[in-house]
Design a protein around this motif. Structure first.
Motif, mmCIF file in Angstrom:
data_model
loop_
_atom_site.group_PDB
_atom_site.id
_atom_site.type_symbol
_atom_site.label_atom_id
_atom_site.label_comp_id
_atom_site.label_asym_id
_atom_site.label_seq_id
_atom_site.Cartn_x
_atom_site.Cartn_y
_atom_site.Cartn_z
ATOM 1 N N UNK A 114 -21.803 21.217 0.660
ATOM 2 C CA UNK A 114 -21.555 20.328 1.805
ATOM 3 C C UNK A 114 -22.768 19.459 2.120
ATOM 4 N N UNK A 115 -22.541 18.366 2.851
ATOM 5 C CA UNK A 115 -23.579 17.400 3.181
ATOM 6 C C UNK A 115 -23.753 17.335 4.705
ATOM 7 N N UNK A 116 -24.989 17.125 5.153
ATOM 8 C CA UNK A 116 -25.279 17.077 6.584
ATOM 9 C C UNK A 116 -24.774 15.764 7.185
ATOM 10 N N UNK A 117 -24.053 15.896 8.280
ATOM 11 C CA UNK A 117 -23.541 14.746 9.012
ATOM 12 C C UNK A 117 -23.695 15.000 10.513
ATOM 13 N N UNK A 118 -23.371 13.995 11.324
ATOM 14 C CA UNK A 118 -23.524 14.120 12.782
ATOM 15 C C UNK A 118 -22.338 13.433 13.440
ATOM 16 N N UNK A 119 -21.771 14.080 14.464
ATOM 17 C CA UNK A 119 -20.595 13.559 15.152
ATOM 18 C C UNK A 119 -20.926 13.203 16.601
ATOM 19 N N UNK A 120 -20.360 12.085 17.060
ATOM 20 C CA UNK A 120 -20.369 11.721 18.474
ATOM 21 C C UNK A 120 -18.912 11.587 18.900
ATOM 22 N N UNK A 121 -18.479 12.435 19.821
ATOM 23 C CA UNK A 121 -17.101 12.380 20.311
ATOM 24 C C UNK A 121 -17.091 11.716 21.685
ATOM 25 N N UNK A 122 -16.412 10.571 21.776
ATOM 26 C CA UNK A 122 -16.218 9.876 23.042
ATOM 27 C C UNK A 122 -14.772 10.083 23.502
ATOM 28 N N UNK A 123 -14.466 9.583 24.673
ATOM 29 C CA UNK A 123 -13.109 9.735 25.191
ATOM 30 C C UNK A 123 -12.082 8.935 24.395
ATOM 31 N N UNK A 124 -12.538 7.953 23.605
ATOM 32 C CA UNK A 124 -11.593 7.104 22.872
ATOM 33 C C UNK A 124 -11.870 7.011 21.376
ATOM 34 N N UNK A 125 -12.958 7.602 20.896
ATOM 35 C CA UNK A 125 -13.271 7.492 19.467
ATOM 36 C C UNK A 125 -14.194 8.625 19.032
ATOM 37 N N UNK A 126 -14.141 8.911 17.742
ATOM 38 C CA UNK A 126 -15.042 9.871 17.099
ATOM 39 C C UNK A 126 -15.880 9.102 16.086
#
Length: 655
Positions: free
Chosen positions: A337-349
């Motif tokens: 697997x590869x390192x990634x980063x998520x930002x979850x907003x009320x209308x988009x990921x």
């Protein structure tokens, strides 16, 4: 007592007059401190300041020109929402006074005295700091007038309200206390105007930042502020601390009015009005509290946008950040697997990649997935535990969290955002979430073919084309992915292109089945359909409707010296046959073994080994655990006895 009140009001009026005269002469004279003359006769100042008192002059001198930090502003919000600080307040008493007056009148007098001092501070902010800076901006052109107006926000409206309405009303009511002993009706009439504080509070942190920026940037700007701060009228406090006074004022009203209600007699005519006024003040305090919360949300949002590089299509003040954190991306080609980063907003990921050189932006946005139409579910993958699927219209991702708790937290956060979008959009049909491999989901995928990005089958999960069942090799038959269904197919079976809506109707490589479905074009078959072979039973279909399935190591000369692993399945619709596949997603089995064999334990050296034996034929298998071996042995013994599935005791065999 009446004389003390008149003396106090006279001192405040004198202070305002001094400031007006000083502005005309261009200098700010040294006058008495703002708190001078506001104590009742015979009363000593409290030894420790309450939670809403301003710092002493000595503390201010020790700290120098301190600025108000964001942490301090957050602490104000916590104090406002908590009731603990009210309990510690004790009303001031004057044991040395010669006359007795009702406790409620003492509180009204204190309210008036603090209001007089507060109006003097508002005068200092509006008529001195604000006006002097405006005059300097117009004359020297060293800094813009708009900057000054942004720093002081609506302080002029607040000053006019308190000096022309609130303070005179309180003064008149206290003067006529003998005939009209009440203040609840006055506060009820004026309390709605206190909501104007929310604009000031919301702008407060931005104002402090602008003040710090232009103090460093413009010497004339700094000179005006320093000159006023050095006066005794400023009590050696910085402009930032004076600007904090309006933020603290409404909680002070609530504190005093609550004490006033508690001291009123049970039959007092002002009790009902005072209680209603207290509720209105509390509402105004909550309004300011909400403004602080909104300000902190916008600041947090701005910090995130700066880490993302301030991309124009992402920056939107209406967004709300719900969750962020690192994850691992499960690759369909790479083994790890590869390192990634998520930002979850009320209308988009936002699916992001950390930058190696973090100068400016810390992350690069790879994919934006709209929450509208997004689906999430847990994946059951023994190789990658704590993994979950995010399927959106733009892309489908297989992700792995660091723990089971973190995975559940991500699923809950995503699902909450999805539910909120669905509530706001009544025409949006709720996404059907079903278990992995459920026929309902397969039907839904065929209807949505080309409308959303598919989940790609990983390369190592298949050894042959998922359409024509021909085995892959490194030279003449290589792996390709259909962009519509996600299957791994050969070049011959994917030599077609169709427009996909999720990719802005651009032509993409698709397999023959998807091409026919998406375009309606039927290609003439080069050769007639051949009858389905006995081994052409898909591993996926068999696994989903199986009595038991898992990897088993194949031992013995029949399988070769290396002892490879095979994906073994006993289908529910063919329970007397064991199918062995090279990979879980293969469409054709490597071999099939009838289960009329005798099941025996393997060598004593390894308790995970078991054997099938009949008429000189011997097959040896090794399970990953003793528990899994026991389930396989039980399933094979049932098949050997002619058992038919469907009874109540067959559920414990499914993996």
């Amino acid at each position: 007592m009446e004389g003390a009140s008149e003396e106090t009001l006279t001192s405040v009026s004198s202070l305002v007059t001094v400031f007006e005269n000083s502005r005309m002469t261009g200098a700010v004279p040294r006058v008495h401190g703002l708190e001078a003359g506001h104590q009742q006769p015979g009363c000593r100042a409290p030894t420790s300041a309450g939670p809403w008192e301003k710092p002493t002059v000595e503390e201010a001198l020790e700290s120098g020109s301190r600025t108000v930090s964001r942490r301090y502003l957050s602490s104000l919000k916590n104090k406002l929402s908590s009731g603990a600080w009210r309990k510690s307040y004790q009303p001031r008493t004057c044991p040395g006074s010669g006359t007795q007056e009702p406790e409620e009148k003492k509180i009204v007098r204190e309210l008036l005295e603090t209001e007089q001092a507060y109006v003097a501070r508002l005068h200092l902010l509006d008529q001195v700091f604000f006006q002097e800076l405006l005059k300097e901006a117009r004359s020297s052109k060293a800094f813009p007038e708009d900057v000054v107006r942004l720093i002081f926000s609506n302080i002029s409206s607040i000053y006019q309200f308190h000096s022309q309405f609130f303070l005179p009303e309180l003064q008149r009511r206290l003067d006529d206390w003998t005939t009209t002993p009440r203040i609840g009706d006055v506060i009820q009439k004026l309390a709605p105007f206190l909501k104007m504080y929310s604009e000031y509070v919301k702008n407060f942190e931005r104002a402090i930042e602008l003040l710090a920026t232009w103090t460093d940037k413009s010497p004339p700007f700094q000179e005006v502020i320093t000159r006023i701060q050095s006066s005794e009228a400023s009590a050696s406090l910085t402009l930032q601390h004076h600007m904090l006074e309006p933020v603290q004022r409404i909680p002070r009203y609530e504190l005093l009015l609550k004490e006033y209600v508690q001291k009123l007699p049970g039959q007092a005519p002002d009790l009902a009005d005072a209680q209603k006024a207290l509720d209105m003040i509390f509402s105004a305090a909550q309004h300011s509290n909400a403004a602080i919360t909104e300000m902190e949300r916008l600041q947090e949002l701005w910090d995130v946008y700066q880490r993302l590089g301030l991309e124009d299509d992402i920056v939107d003040p209406s967004n709300t950040l719900l969750r962020e954190g690192p994850v691992l991306k499960i690759s369909f080609r790479r083994s790890g697997p590869m390192e990634r980063y998520l930002f979850l907003f009320n209308n988009m990921l936002l699916y992001c990649v950390p930058r190696v050189i973090q100068v400016g932006a810390h992350f690069q946005v790879r994919t934006r997935i709209d929450v509208a139409g997004m689906k999430v579910r847990e994946l059951t993958d023994a190789e990658f535990p704590h993994s979950f699927l995010v399927s959106g219209k733009q892309r489908t991702l297989e992700l792995r969290a660091r723990s089971q708790e973190e995975m559940i937290s991500w699923l809950q956060a995503c699902q909450a955002a999805i539910d909120q979008i669905e509530k706001r959009n009544e025409t949006f049909k709720a996404a059907v979430q079903s278990p992995e491999g459920d026929p309902q989901e397969q039907e839904l995928q065929s209807v949505e073919l080309g409308l959303r990005a598919p989940q790609w089958v990983r390369d190592k999960m298949v050894t042959m084309c998922m359409r024509c069942q021909e085995p892959f090799n490194a030279l003449t038959r290589r792996r390709h992915h259909c962009r519509a269904c996600g299957y791994v197919v050969c070049a011959r079976c994917s030599d077609y292109r169709a427009e996909l809506k999720y990719d802005a109707n651009r032509p993409n490589r698709v397999c023959l089945d998807c091409y026919t479905f998406l375009t309606g074009n039927v290609l003439p078959e080069e050769k007639e359909d051949k009858r389905r072979g006995i081994l052409e039973k898909g591993a996926v279909a068999g696994s989903e409707q199986s009595l038991i399935c898992s990897f088993l190591q194949l031992l013995g000369d029949k399988w070769g010296k290396s002892g490879p692993r095979g994906w073994c399945v006993i289908p529910r619709d063919d329970p007397l046959v064991l199918y062995v596949y090279a990979a879980p997603q293969d469409m054709r089995a490597h071999t099939s073994i009838p289960l009329g064999y005798q099941v025996t334990a393997g060598p004593q050296a390894d308790p995970r080994v078991f054997q099938l034996q009949q008429s000189g034929q011997l097959y040896t298998f090794k399970a990953e655990s003793e528990e899994l071996k026991g389930r396989w042995v039980k399933a094979m013994e049932r098949a050997a006895s002619g058992w038919i599935p469907g009874g109540p005791d067959d559920k414990d065999l499914s993996d």
